[in-house]
Design a protein around this motif. Structure first.
Motif: not given
Length: 239
Positions: A200-205, A224-233
């Motif tokens: 979460d911190l990495a995606l925020q910053v 910015a393009s990492v959605g649910g599936e990308g986050r799960a990966l």
């Protein structure tokens, strides 16, 4: 096309006879914040140490602003090319906050005006550091000490800023303050490579992310393009 602030090409190396990193290719563009994610033991800290030539390079290159620094000694790299906030901060706890900051700019000590300007930048980014400048670093909270560690790295005025697990052991409010500081550095045009366990911190910053597993880059994406599936990966790679 812009020359990357940092580029590694086919970087391999490790400790003794054993490679930990295997053909690492990554880039950080000027003014970009990039995260290097991965599970414990993936080689993230080793990758940062390799950039500073603290780990033997067996193959590959490291470039800063187009200059090949692969064979540079660590002390030369630390003089304005690459700065590091190590895991655990490693401050001189018996010294004042200001003394810790000035140690970061030791190679610039003959240029007093530049040192003062860099100190002003640190204080503008983290006002609490200025308030506590005369206190021993041991008197500060973990979050405040992390601000001092980031400030010490800023004092070397590096072309590329490395941070190793800066959120480790910090309370949520301290993490938020640190994230705001990193975002401000990115907006000011600083180039940042962030090693983090907290997705979460990495995606925020950060603008982009690399995922490291087994000493190899196994995933690259725009944050910015990492959605649910990308986050799960990513979470799957982090274990």
């Amino acid at each position: 096309m812009n020359t990357p602030a940092l580029r590694t090409t086919g970087l391999s190396g490790g400790y003794g006879r054993f490679d930990v990193l295997h053909g690492i290719d990554l880039e950080v563009q000027p003014g970009e914040a990039v995260a290097l994610l991965g599970p414990n033991g993936a080689g993230k800290t080793t990758a940062l140490r390799a950039l500073l030539n603290l780990v033997s390079h067996r193959r590959g290159t490291v470039e800063v602003n187009g200059t090949d620094i692969t064979s540079y000694p660590t002390h030369r790299i630390a003089r304005g090319l690459i700065g590091l906030v190590p895991e655990g901060r490693r401050l001189f706890l018996d010294q004042t906050v200001e003394d810790n900051l000035r140690l970061g700019g030791l190679h610039l000590r003959r240029d007093r005006r530049r040192v003062d300007a860099l100190m002003h930048e640190v204080f503008a980014l983290f006002p609490v550091v200025e308030r506590y400048r005369s206190r021993p670093a041991s008197a500060l909270s973990g979050g405040e000490q992390q601000m001092v560690a980031i400030g010490r790295m800023m004092m070397s005025d590096p072309a590329v800023m490395l941070l190793d697990e800066p959120s480790l052991g910090l309370a949520p409010l301290a993490i938020d303050a640190m994230a705001a500081g990193l975002a401000a550095l990115r907006e000011a045009g600083r180039s940042i490579l962030l090693v983090e366990q907290r997705v979460d911190l990495a995606l925020q910053v950060c603008d982009r992310i690399y995922v490291l597993s087994g000493g190899r880059i196994v995933e690259e994406d725009v944050a910015a393009s990492v959605g649910g599936e990308g986050r799960a990966l990513i979470d799957a790679y982090l274990g």
